[in-house]
Design an enzyme around this catalytic site. Structure first.
Site, PDB file in Angstrom:
ATOM      1  N   TYR A 275      69.548  59.333 105.286  1.00  0.00           N
ATOM      2  CA  TYR A 275      68.655  60.100 104.418  1.00  0.00           C
ATOM      3  C   TYR A 275      69.373  60.522 103.139  1.00  0.00           C
ATOM      4  O   TYR A 275      68.751  61.017 102.224  1.00  0.00           O
ATOM      5  CB  TYR A 275      68.088  61.309 105.187  1.00  0.00           C
ATOM      6  CG  TYR A 275      67.360  60.854 106.437  1.00  0.00           C
ATOM      7  CD1 TYR A 275      66.053  60.392 106.360  1.00  0.00           C
ATOM      8  CD2 TYR A 275      68.004  60.806 107.678  1.00  0.00           C
ATOM      9  CE1 TYR A 275      65.395  59.908 107.478  1.00  0.00           C
ATOM     10  CE2 TYR A 275      67.361  60.328 108.807  1.00  0.00           C
ATOM     11  CZ  TYR A 275      66.055  59.884 108.700  1.00  0.00           C
ATOM     12  OH  TYR A 275      65.416  59.390 109.811  1.00  0.00           O
TER      13      TYR A 275
ATOM     14  N   CYS B 123      55.797  54.967 118.937  1.00  0.00           N
ATOM     15  CA  CYS B 123      55.803  56.416 119.178  1.00  0.00           C
ATOM     16  C   CYS B 123      55.108  57.229 118.080  1.00  0.00           C
ATOM     17  O   CYS B 123      54.564  58.295 118.351  1.00  0.00           O
ATOM     18  CB  CYS B 123      57.221  56.927 119.405  1.00  0.00           C
ATOM     19  SG  CYS B 123      58.291  56.818 117.971  1.00  0.00           S
TER      20      CYS B 123
ATOM     21  N   LYS C 240      70.490  51.806 121.089  1.00  0.00           N
ATOM     22  CA  LYS C 240      69.843  53.059 120.687  1.00  0.00           C
ATOM     23  C   LYS C 240      69.866  54.013 121.874  1.00  0.00           C
ATOM     24  O   LYS C 240      69.324  53.717 122.931  1.00  0.00           O
ATOM     25  CB  LYS C 240      68.407  52.782 120.239  1.00  0.00           C
ATOM     26  CG  LYS C 240      67.647  54.048 119.905  1.00  0.00           C
ATOM     27  CD  LYS C 240      66.288  53.761 119.311  1.00  0.00           C
ATOM     28  CE  LYS C 240      65.514  55.051 119.098  1.00  0.00           C
ATOM     29  NZ  LYS C 240      64.194  54.819 118.519  1.00  0.00           N
TER      30      LYS C 240
ATOM     31  N   LYS D 141      72.907  53.374 117.131  1.00  0.00           N
ATOM     32  CA  LYS D 141      72.193  54.587 116.708  1.00  0.00           C
ATOM     33  C   LYS D 141      72.222  55.637 117.789  1.00  0.00           C
ATOM     34  O   LYS D 141      71.936  55.305 118.933  1.00  0.00           O
ATOM     35  CB  LYS D 141      70.742  54.198 116.414  1.00  0.00           C
ATOM     36  CG  LYS D 141      69.845  55.361 116.064  1.00  0.00           C
ATOM     37  CD  LYS D 141      68.417  54.932 115.967  1.00  0.00           C
ATOM     38  CE  LYS D 141      67.573  56.176 115.735  1.00  0.00           C
ATOM     39  NZ  LYS D 141      66.203  55.954 116.009  1.00  0.00           N
TER      40      LYS D 141
END
Ligand code: PBG
Length: 323
Positions: free
Chosen positions: A313, A122, A195, A248
């Site tokens: 993150y 992607c 996912k 996820k």
């Protein structure tokens, strides 16, 4: 034997007692830090929807990776933004692409830091979908060979592990065979197994410049209400040779992290995705909640649910705080 004999507050009276009975503890080893690698030199382009996260050129990724390594976080995962995009995503297997160059640079300077790569189309396709388009949909089987080329290119550059996130059927087997045929039998696969087609990837698509230009990802990513199907995805990926399976996003799917750990007893990863990061950052910046405490609470909950590793993150900054 209930109250007044039993008083659970006895063990909550002070921090020393609380430390003694604490069941879940975060450690730097729990984390994997994501980075977005872009072309150029000296580039540090902030991602608006993810304060504190930026697209970094190879030189800056190396600098950031060193910080992660010094904070004792064992691994990073790299996402690439190519110079040019096309309908097949050919930048994905460019041996000189930003990700491939970053891998070589990082493994050269920081050999003890594990470099995982996200394997997906992607970020590399001009239409933003995770594979080759046929008609109005992504062609599953035609995409498999492209994913294998991408994975091989990453591993030839020195990647320690590959993480397919495309959600094509059969991609773990295809990548496993492709790696084994080139003598890469020792490279593990971290499969994005369960996912979901989630609204929480919004900020990532800005970071990776990977928003689908038509339609959405619901014909390949999972439908959020489905838990049993997530377990089937995990079972299939394990049969195909996945070494680690992932759930996820993390927070809205804690039940599935728990089930994955208990039903399969294999290493389970959870991805605390961009939208989960953005929510905490946004509320923190506005003074609506205590960002540091909220972050620790969320990451602890993901671990308590059963995650052996957490892609987040927050990885480096939390690891620094834990030392
Ligand atoms: C690539 C990929 C995505 C994420 C990880 N790998 C985006 C998507 O599927 O749209 C999301 C990560 C995040 O939101 O932090 N397919």
């Amino acid at each position: 034997m209930a109250f007044p004999i039993n008083r659970l507050r006895r063990l909550r009276r002070n921090e020393t007692l609380r430390r003694m009975v604490r069941e879940t503890r975060l450690a730097p080893d729990d984390f994997i830090q994501p980075y977005f690698v872009c072309p150029g030199r000296g580039v540090n382009k902030p991602v608006a929807a993810m304060p504190g996260v930026a697209q970094l050129s190879v030189d800056n990724v190396l600098r950031a990776a060193r910080e992660t390594h010094e904070a004792d976080v064992p691994a990073i995962i790299l996402f690439g933004i190519p110079e040019r995009k096309d309908d097949r995503g050919s930048g994905a297997w460019d041996d000189d692409g930003p990700v491939q160059r970053a891998i070589r640079e990082i493994k050269d300077h920081l050999p003890g830091l594990a470099v995982i790569t996200d394997v997906c189309m992607c970020e590399y396709t001009d239409h933003g979908h995770c594979g080759v388009i046929a008609g109005n949909d992504v062609d599953n089987d035609a995409t498999l060979e492209l994913l294998v080329r991408e994975a091989l290119s990453h591993v030839r550059a020195g990647a320690d592990m590959v993480a397919p996130s495309d959600m094509m059927d059969g991609r773990v087997a295809a990548i496993r065979t492709g790696l084994d045929n080139q003598q890469f039998t020792h490279i593990p696969i971290l499969a994005y197994s369960a996912k979901f087609a989630s609204a929480f990837y919004g900020p990532f698509r800005e970071a990776a410049e990977s928003t689908p230009q038509f339609g959405d990802r619901r014909s390949y990513q999972m439908d959020p209400p489905n838990g049993d199907e997530a377990m089937r995805e995990i079972a299939l990926d394990l049969d195909e040779g996945a070494d680690i399976v992932m759930v996820k996003p993390a927070l809205p799917y804690l039940d599935l992290i728990y089930r994955a750990k208990h039903e399969f007893n294999v290493p389970v990863a959870a991805y605390n995705v961009s939208g989960e990061y953005a929510m905490i950052r946004a509320a923190g910046i506005n003074g609506w909640l205590d960002e540091e405490r909220a972050t620790m609470e969320v990451l602890t909950a993901i671990k308590r649910a059963g995650a052996d590793m957490i892609l987040t993150y927050f990885a480096t900054q939390v690891a620094q705080r834990l030392r």
